[in-house]
Structures are given as C-alpha cells and as structure tokens.
Design a protein around this motif. Structure first.
Motif, PDB file in Angstrom:
ATOM      1  N   TYR A  16       0.830  -1.192   0.000  1.00  0.00           N
ATOM      2  CA  TYR A  16       0.000   0.000   0.000  1.00  0.00           C
ATOM      3  C   TYR A  16       0.867   1.246   0.000  1.00  0.00           C
ATOM      4  N   LEU A  17       1.944   1.190   0.747  1.00  0.00           N
ATOM      5  CA  LEU A  17       2.899   2.301   0.761  1.00  0.00           C
ATOM      6  C   LEU A  17       3.452   2.521  -0.645  1.00  0.00           C
ATOM      7  N   ALA A  18       3.826   1.427  -1.316  1.00  0.00           N
ATOM      8  CA  ALA A  18       4.392   1.518  -2.662  1.00  0.00           C
ATOM      9  C   ALA A  18       3.395   2.160  -3.609  1.00  0.00           C
ATOM     10  N   ILE A  19       2.127   1.755  -3.524  1.00  0.00           N
ATOM     11  CA  ILE A  19       1.117   2.284  -4.442  1.00  0.00           C
ATOM     12  C   ILE A  19       0.923   3.779  -4.212  1.00  0.00           C
ATOM     13  N   VAL A  20       0.864   4.181  -2.932  1.00  0.00           N
ATOM     14  CA  VAL A  20       0.597   5.596  -2.656  1.00  0.00           C
ATOM     15  C   VAL A  20       1.792   6.463  -3.065  1.00  0.00           C
ATOM     16  N   THR A  21       3.017   5.975  -2.858  1.00  0.00           N
ATOM     17  CA  THR A  21       4.164   6.762  -3.298  1.00  0.00           C
ATOM     18  C   THR A  21       4.183   6.869  -4.819  1.00  0.00           C
ATOM     19  N   LEU A  22       3.785   5.785  -5.480  1.00  0.00           N
ATOM     20  CA  LEU A  22       3.677   5.808  -6.951  1.00  0.00           C
ATOM     21  C   LEU A  22       2.679   6.884  -7.375  1.00  0.00           C
ATOM     22  N   ALA A  23       1.529   6.915  -6.695  1.00  0.00           N
ATOM     23  CA  ALA A  23       0.507   7.902  -7.025  1.00  0.00           C
ATOM     24  C   ALA A  23       1.029   9.314  -6.758  1.00  0.00           C
ATOM     25  N   PHE A  24       1.768   9.499  -5.689  1.00  0.00           N
ATOM     26  CA  PHE A  24       2.297  10.820  -5.369  1.00  0.00           C
ATOM     27  C   PHE A  24       3.245  11.298  -6.466  1.00  0.00           C
ATOM     28  N   GLY A  25       4.079  10.392  -6.942  1.00  0.00           N
ATOM     29  CA  GLY A  25       4.999  10.751  -8.022  1.00  0.00           C
ATOM     30  C   GLY A  25       4.249  11.223  -9.260  1.00  0.00           C
TER      31      GLY A  25
ATOM     32  N   THR B 111      20.072  22.728 -14.005  1.00  0.00           N
ATOM     33  CA  THR B 111      21.134  23.638 -14.460  1.00  0.00           C
ATOM     34  C   THR B 111      21.940  23.014 -15.592  1.00  0.00           C
ATOM     35  N   ARG B 112      22.053  21.703 -15.617  1.00  0.00           N
ATOM     36  CA  ARG B 112      22.800  21.061 -16.689  1.00  0.00           C
ATOM     37  C   ARG B 112      22.028  21.162 -17.996  1.00  0.00           C
ATOM     38  N   GLN B 113      20.704  20.862 -17.937  1.00  0.00           N
ATOM     39  CA  GLN B 113      19.905  20.875 -19.160  1.00  0.00           C
ATOM     40  C   GLN B 113      19.635  22.298 -19.639  1.00  0.00           C
ATOM     41  N   GLY B 114      19.446  23.223 -18.692  1.00  0.00           N
ATOM     42  CA  GLY B 114      19.038  24.567 -19.063  1.00  0.00           C
ATOM     43  C   GLY B 114      17.566  24.636 -19.407  1.00  0.00           C
ATOM     44  N   PHE B 115      16.910  23.497 -19.461  1.00  0.00           N
ATOM     45  CA  PHE B 115      15.489  23.439 -19.801  1.00  0.00           C
ATOM     46  C   PHE B 115      14.891  22.220 -19.121  1.00  0.00           C
ATOM     47  N   ILE B 116      13.736  22.403 -18.480  1.00  0.00           N
ATOM     48  CA  ILE B 116      13.067  21.227 -17.904  1.00  0.00           C
ATOM     49  C   ILE B 116      11.604  21.243 -18.285  1.00  0.00           C
ATOM     50  N   SER B 117      11.031  20.061 -18.389  1.00  0.00           N
ATOM     51  CA  SER B 117       9.595  19.933 -18.621  1.00  0.00           C
ATOM     52  C   SER B 117       9.137  18.663 -17.900  1.00  0.00           C
ATOM     53  N   PRO B 118       7.842  18.526 -17.665  1.00  0.00           N
ATOM     54  CA  PRO B 118       7.372  17.361 -16.903  1.00  0.00           C
ATOM     55  C   PRO B 118       7.748  16.029 -17.540  1.00  0.00           C
ATOM     56  N   GLU B 119       8.058  16.051 -18.844  1.00  0.00           N
ATOM     57  CA  GLU B 119       8.409  14.805 -19.518  1.00  0.00           C
ATOM     58  C   GLU B 119       9.606  14.093 -18.896  1.00  0.00           C
ATOM     59  N   SER B 120      10.491  14.872 -18.276  1.00  0.00           N
ATOM     60  CA  SER B 120      11.701  14.266 -17.714  1.00  0.00           C
ATOM     61  C   SER B 120      11.426  13.511 -16.418  1.00  0.00           C
ATOM     62  N   PHE B 121      10.226  13.643 -15.866  1.00  0.00           N
ATOM     63  CA  PHE B 121       9.978  13.087 -14.535  1.00  0.00           C
ATOM     64  C   PHE B 121       8.862  12.056 -14.551  1.00  0.00           C
ATOM     65  N   THR B 122       8.961  11.135 -15.490  1.00  0.00           N
ATOM     66  CA  THR B 122       7.936  10.103 -15.608  1.00  0.00           C
ATOM     67  C   THR B 122       8.240   8.950 -14.654  1.00  0.00           C
ATOM     68  N   PHE B 123       7.284   8.037 -14.567  1.00  0.00           N
ATOM     69  CA  PHE B 123       7.444   6.887 -13.672  1.00  0.00           C
ATOM     70  C   PHE B 123       8.664   6.058 -14.051  1.00  0.00           C
TER      71      PHE B 123
END
Lengths: 342, 484
Positions: free
Chosen positions: B237-246, B371-383
């Motif tokens: 259950y902890l794993a599922i909720v952390t997944l959902a939070f991400g 700072t390395r990329q100089g650009f960020i978007s939500p695409e970089s933070f997928t599951f």
C-alpha cells in the motif's frame, strides 16, 4: 472508575501486602474488548517495587493482552494503568494526573505515568517499561552489539544533537557512544554473549536469542521489565540460567513482570503471582498461597470429572469455586463455556 | 553472574556438519546419472526444446505476410526458421551438458569461486571503492586525453551516470536502509528541478549555489508532507501511494500552466558559475581569468565535478548517518518495526527523517539536472525514471553504496553504450539497429542478475560498529523491509 485501588487489587490476600503498599505498576479495572469478545474483564492488580511478579494462567487467559495494554501496543477499552518511579503509592500525584488529563507528572522524589494515555514508544522512553516478545523479535540482520545500541536510541539521539552534531563529528557523541558500548558489553557479559558480539543476531541459537532479547530490553534502562514467556523453548539448564539472570536483574533495581508457563521458573523465583483465567483474576498472592488456592487448581486441572476428586473437602471447595466463577463471569462479562477443561 | 551462566558460546554457532547441511539444502538439485545416460537425456531434452521452438516459430518466423497489390503475399523464410531451431537445440544441449544435467555445473564453479571472495579478501571492497573514487576524480582528464574526439559525449555520459549514482544513493536511504519501498522518488527530483528553475527565472539574484540548498530544503519539506499521511501504510500500500504521489506531482506540473509553463516547461535556466565567473568566451569568463585557452569542454568538466562533489557528499552523509542512532534506527525499522517501538523509538519520526533526507538528496540532484539541461519539462519526470532509480538500488543490492555505483554504470552506461555498437550491423546487415534491441538486452541482463544474484550485486551488510572484528553479515539474515 474506583479511585482507591487498594481495595480493588488483591481482595483475597486480606491485609495490605508489600506490593499493595509500594507498587511500581498498578492496573485498575482493566477491560479489553475485541468486538464482542472480552479478553480481559475488570482486572486489577499491583506489581511490587523490586519484586518478580508472575502473571500465569491457562492458554487464552488474556495474559499477553494484559502485557500489550501495559506496554501500549493495545489501547485498553476501560481502566487505568499507573506506572510509578520512586517509592510509595504517590496517591495524590496519581489523582492529580488523572484529573488533569495529562499523561504524566514528575516530581523530585518520583514520577507518575498513566500508561493507557501514552503511545507505545513513549512508554518505554519516559515511563521506563521495557518488554520482550513471546515470539522473539530481534534485529536479525544486525549484530548483537548493534541490537544493544539500538536499544539505547533515545539517550544517543540526544548526545548526537539529534543527528546534526553527529554528522559534523562532535566529540560528545563519540563519548556517549563509548558509554553505550560499555553498557552493551556489561549486559553481554551477564547474558554470556560477549564473544558473539560481532555476529548477526539471527545467527544465534534459540536460547541465546532469548537472552539477547532480555539484554536488549535491559539496555533501555527500565524500571519495570515485562517478559512474555521468557522460558518458552528453553531446556532445563537454560531455564535455571534464566532464573539466575532474572534474580540478577532484580538485584539491579528493576522490577520484573513475567508471563510464564514453566511452573519451575515461576514458583522458584516469583515473589508474587497473579493467576488469570478467561480474562479475570482468580488468585493473587505469594507462591505458597497461589499453589494451594483451589481456584487455581480448578483452572489448571479442570473440574468436570468430579469422580476423580475423592476428597470431600476439595470437592466441596471446587463446587463453590465453580459457582462463584460462574456468577462472577456473568457479572464481569467473559462468557465461560459449559464444563471445565482437563 | 557471568561465571555461573556457562551458556552457549562460539562452539554453538552452526559449523562443520550443520553448516554443510545448510549449504546442501541451498545447493541446486543434482541428479546422479552416469555420463552416457546424461548425453542421451541431454540430446532428448534438446530435441524436445528444438521441436517446441519449431512449432512456436513456424508462424512467427517461417511464414511472413506482406501487403501486396491485390491482397496479401505469403513468403517463407525457411532459413531463418531452421537457424532458430538449430540455435535452440545447440543452446539447450550445451546448457544440459554443462549446467542442468551434470554433476559439476559450471555455474556452481563460478559461484564457489565468487562467494568466498568477500570473506577471504576483506580489504577488497575498500580497495575497489578507493580505486573507483580515484578514477572518478580524474575521469574528465582521462577522457579528454584518451578520447579527444568524443570527449563531449563521454563526459556527458559520465555526468549522467554520476547523477544516477547520486539519485541511487539518495533512494538507498529510503529503500535500502529504512526498508520503505518508494516508487515515486522522481517526485522529489522534480521538486528540486522546478524549485531551482522557478527561483532562478523569477529572482535575478538566485544562482545555482544559492538555489541548491533551497531546492534541497523544499524537496525535504515535500518528503515530510508526503510522509505524514503515507507512513501509516505498510508494504504494497505504501508503494502504491508513493507511486501515485509521483504521478500527482508530474500531472500538477503539467497542468498548472501559469506557474510551471505546463508541457512547454521552463527554459533559460542559468548555468552554474565558479565563484561568480561564467564559462564564457569573453573577458570575464573563467578561461580568461585562469589564463587558459577557452574551450566549451570546460563547462562540462565543471558540471562533472559539481555532480561528483554532490554525490560524494551524499555518500559521506549516508555513511555517517548509518553510524548514528538515526541510521541504526532506520535499519532496525527495516528489520522489525514492532521491536523498534518496544525499545522507545518513535517510528513515525524515524520514517519521516528517512523520507526527508532521501528527498533532500533527490532535490539536490534535481537542481543539478535543471542547471545542466538549461530546460526542464514534466516529460523528464515520468514513472520510468523512478523505476530506473529503484532498479539501480535493487540491482546494486539494498543498502550497498558500492553496489549502486556498479549498477548505475552498468545500467545507464550500458544502455548508452549499446547505442554505439557498430560491429553488430556488420553481422546482421545494415538494417540492424542495436538501439531497438537495447531494452531487450537490458531486460535479459536484469533477469540474469535476479536469477544468480537475487539480493543484488552486493547483498551482504557491513555492521556499523564492531567490538573486535568487523564481519560482513550474509543476506540470509538481513531483512528487506516493507513491500519486498
């Protein structure tokens, strides 16, 4: 709730006994219900300061439930559990804390804790009640020494400046850890595990694991040590060693409350025995009193096969007990199945 | 007292016959067949496997339909089909002869040699660690001298690997030490990255070095925010909720257009400076200040050293924490939570500190990423990112610092190196693109590791303190915590 527990605890023993005058732990009118089942019904007893007190009873009598209530793993449905540091009943302080809604009150000459209001970790941390478990719960992947250091978490946490001081390497922490190791070594010596200090706890034989669990509980510097069947699974020699260890713990100034089935252990070392059956107290007194109490004999040996009891006096007493227990059980709540057990 | 209780001592530990018995129980089942029977049985088994491959492969490999004018055109590829049957037959036969149906499996030989290595050479782990550390310290200069043609690409790869090493070390606190399975670690990486990006684009004065601690603190704060409701849960259950939070964090970043720029992301994130000096060609650049010739590679070398130092700080703090009461409480929590509570440890606070500190390092890594990329978007933070970081920790061995390094080098470096394998197209023809198969190869490697090293590459645990002798603790004794 009855505010004067002296009458509630130990009515059978007549005049006030040592454990009623100077109790470290007082359980008053403790009731624990799980849904419709009453595991413990209106139980009251005292644990004397510096005594070894045994809580005995047949399987399913509610002994472990009492332990779990005392150590905060269960929240009791009703009742008050008072833990005292320092001598005497400190009745004024107990009444003051109960009325105030606070958890505890500390004074110069003692402190009073209402355990039913405290979370489990707080009971060990502040009220100084340590416990062991019926099925051993060691940190199997950590060494014996590490197990004993985890038990000294709270003082070490303060010494490490809540981690911040420890990260930058304050000498105070190194000193405190040295003291903690000394304490661990002291207890490892007393449970004969010193030469296995660097082995994983999971690698120890069963008897050694039991001793380590007691040593770990003692490293929390408890005022009261609660042991849940410490002699279970031990051979006679190990049981004898356990007796010596418990007497040593008492001589160190820690009161002991234990659940035990091994009557050899119980009768030999206990100063005070409380007998439970179906969640109610059926006897309370010193070992010689309890040993000869007909209610205890009835609970342990069973009473349905009356033909086997051929002494008329005993038979009459047993009949009285059954009658009393039957009516008592109806009043207190626990339901007693028909007939006794063998 | 100590003299009267002559209780079990060193003699009682499982040794000799008992230990052999235990090892036998764990050893693979051996069949006591004689060599001739072995060969016959192996041939029979291989033939059965080949038949199976033939049946299964008939429709997938042998027949091929293509859309042709006026309908479908069926063509046969008998060569490919027969080749696959032959490969299966030969492979199965070799496995039978050398592993499955032999008295002395080859794998056992390897295992036997590898298993005792750590015990026989206790300094090996430290030596490998020190060698890796020294190599990592000179790595950029090693690359610029040995591979001058591809220096940019290789230093970039080294930066990427080092970022994952740091993320792995951060997650190791939560998963490896405290035993809390966190499938949403990338959320804290995202919080760190966006914290730096937003702070630096809104406030001129905030540069990388001022934003770094702020981003770490914000991520730790979010770790606590997540922790409070979640840490009552256990295991799956902890794993599922952390997944959902991400996922929640990512979706909020994607949809809160006014604040985060939504799918467009944030660009123009400033580059890190060296004591206020920028890596530019001009008069006030680092190169001019140091009196060396300007080169674009300087900035990459500098970035490498930033992440290197951040990672080393992460490692240093983690190693320190393990030896502090809070670290021991984390490991005790992983072993047995109820026992922890019986010893007066506030388990909620202990879990929260693990979450917060793990999240803080995730946040540091996140601002470095920005700072390395100089650009960020939500695409970089997928599951997938969370999964890769978790895979690094699990493959490396829960709680092992050096294991995380090896796993990151293999997983991140390995995937990137597969892009560059040229010789395979010489064998399979010019159409063969190894990039298409890299996830397959990667998956096979993971399955292999899970079979031979189910508890990760480094599965033993080093005690945090020793009275006389520091002995490593075998994986059999170490619990894995919640959700494993």
């Amino acid at each position: 709730m009855n505010p004067s527990p002296a009458t509630a605890a130990g009515p059978q023993t007549g005049p006030a006994t040592r454990w009623d005058d100077d109790p470290v732990l007082t359980v008053e009118h403790l009731t624990m219900r799980f849904g419709g089942l009453v595991a413990v019904g209106d139980l009251s007893f005292n644990v004397g300061h510096g005594d070894i007190t045994a809580l005995i009873g047949p399987n399913g009598a509610g002994k472990t439930t009492v332990f779990n209530c005392v150590t905060g793993f269960y929240k009791p449905t009703e009742g008050r559990i008072v833990m005292r540091h320092g001598p005497g009943r400190q009745q004024q302080a107990v009444d003051a804390v109960t009325a105030s809604g606070l958890r505890y009150k500390a004074a110069n000459d003692g402190a009073v804790f209402l355990l039913e209001r405290m979370p489990d970790y707080e009971i060990t941390k502040s009220a100084k009640v340590a416990r062991t478990f019926q099925n051993i719960r060691l940190f199997g992947g950590m060494t014996v020494l590490e197990n004993l250091l985890v038990a000294q978490h709270n003082p070490l946490m303060i010494a490490s400046g809540f981690t911040f001081g420890g990260i930058i390497g304050l000498p105070a922490y190194a000193r405190a850890q040295g003291e903690a190791v000394d304490r661990a070594v002291y207890w490892m010596e007393h449970v004969n595990l010193l030469d296995r200090a660097d082995d994983p706890a999971g690698d120890l034989p069963y008897g050694a694991q039991r001793r380590l669990e007691i040593a770990r509980a003692m490293c929390t510097r408890p005022e009261l040590l609660c042991l849940d069947e410490p002699a279970a699974g031990l051979n006679p020699r190990e049981s004898a060693e356990l007796n010596q260890l418990l007497q040593f713990i008492r001589s160190e100034g820690t009161s002991v409350l234990l659940i035990e089935h091994d009557m050899g252990v119980v009768m030999e070392i206990s100063d005070h025995i409380i007998v439970l059956d179906y969640g109610i107290k059926i006897s309370d007194g010193d070992p010689s009193f309890v040993k000869s109490d007909p209610k205890v004999i009835a609970a342990y040996l069973g009473v349905d096969d009356e033909a086997e009891i051929d002494v008329p006096e005993v038979r009459a007493e047993v009949a009285a007990v059954i009658h009393e227990a039957g009516s008592g059980a109806q009043a207190a709540g626990p339901t007693r199945p028909e007939g006794g057990r063998t | 007292m100590a003299t009267t209780v002559d209780a079990p001592t060193a003699e009682n530990r499982p040794a000799g016959a008992q230990r052999d018995l235990e090892e036998q129980r764990r050893a693979p089942l051996k069949t006591g067949e004689d060599p001739q029977n072995t060969l016959a049985a192996s041939l029979k088994d291989a033939a059965a496997a080949a038949l199976l491959a033939g049946v299964l492969g008939f429709f997938f490999l042998a027949l091929r339909t293509e859309i042709a004018p006026g309908g479908l055109d069926v063509s046969a590829r008998w060569g490919l089909w027969l080749a696959s049957i032959a490969v299966v037959f030969a492979g199965r036969l070799l496995l039978n002869l050398f592993v499955f149906k032999t008295r002395r499996p080859v794998t056992q030989l390897f295992a036997g040699r590898g298993a005792g290595l750590g015990a026989r050479l206790p300094w090996l782990g430290k030596a490998v660690g020190a060698a890796l550390f020294l190599f990592a310290m000179i790595l950029p200069f090693f690359i610029t001298t040995v591979f001058p043609a591809q220096q940019r690409q290789y230093i970039d790869l080294a930066i990427l690997i080092m970022t994952y090493v740091m993320l792995g070390w951060g997650l190791n606190i939560v998963v490896g030490l405290a035993g809390l399975l966190d499938l949403g670690y990338v959320a804290f990486y995202a919080v760190g990255a966006y914290a730096f990006a937003l702070l630096s684009t809104h406030f001129e004065v905030i540069g990388f070095w001022t934003a770094l601690p702020l981003a770490g603190m914000l991520a730790a704060f979010w770790g606590v925010i997540l922790g409070f409701p979640v840490l009552r849960l256990r295991g799956d259950y902890l794993a599922i909720v952390t997944l959902a939070f991400g996922e929640m964090i990512r979706i909020v970043l994607l949809n809160w257009y006014d604040f985060t720029g939504g799918p467009n992301g944030i660009s123009g994130i400033p580059k890190p400076t060296l004591f206020g000096l920028e890596f530019t060609r001009g008069e006030d650049g680092v190169a001019a200040f140091l009196g060396i010739e300007y080169s674009t590679i300087h900035r990459f070398i500098y970035l490498y050293y930033i992440i290197f130092i951040l990672a080393i700080v992460t490692n240093f703090v983690t190693m320190r924490l393990r030896r502090l009461p809070v670290g021991r409480a984390w490991e005790a929590l992983r072993e047995d939570e109820i026992a922890c509570r019986s010893l007066g440890i506030n388990t909620t606070n202990t879990k929260l500190t693990a979450f917060a500190i793990g999240a803080m390092f995730g946040g540091f890594a996140g601002s470095f990423f920005a700072t390395r990329q100089g650009f960020i978007s939500p695409e970089s933070f997928t599951f997938l990112e969370s999964a890769i970081i978790l895979a690094i920790v699990v493959l490396g061995g829960l709680g092992s610092q050096i294991g995380v390094v090896i796993a990151s080098v293999v997983m991140i470096g390995g995937i990137e190196m597969l892009r560059n394998i040229g010789f395979l197209s010489d064998i399979f023809g010019p159409d063969f693109d190894p990039v298409k198969y890299r996830m397959l190869i990667f998956g096979l490697a993971m399955v292999g590791i899970m079979i031979w090293k189910p508890r990760g590459l480094i599965s033993t645990r080093e005690p945090t303190i020793a009275l006389k002798e520091r002995k490593r603790i075998g994986a059999d004794y170490v619990a894995q915590g919640e959700g494993h």
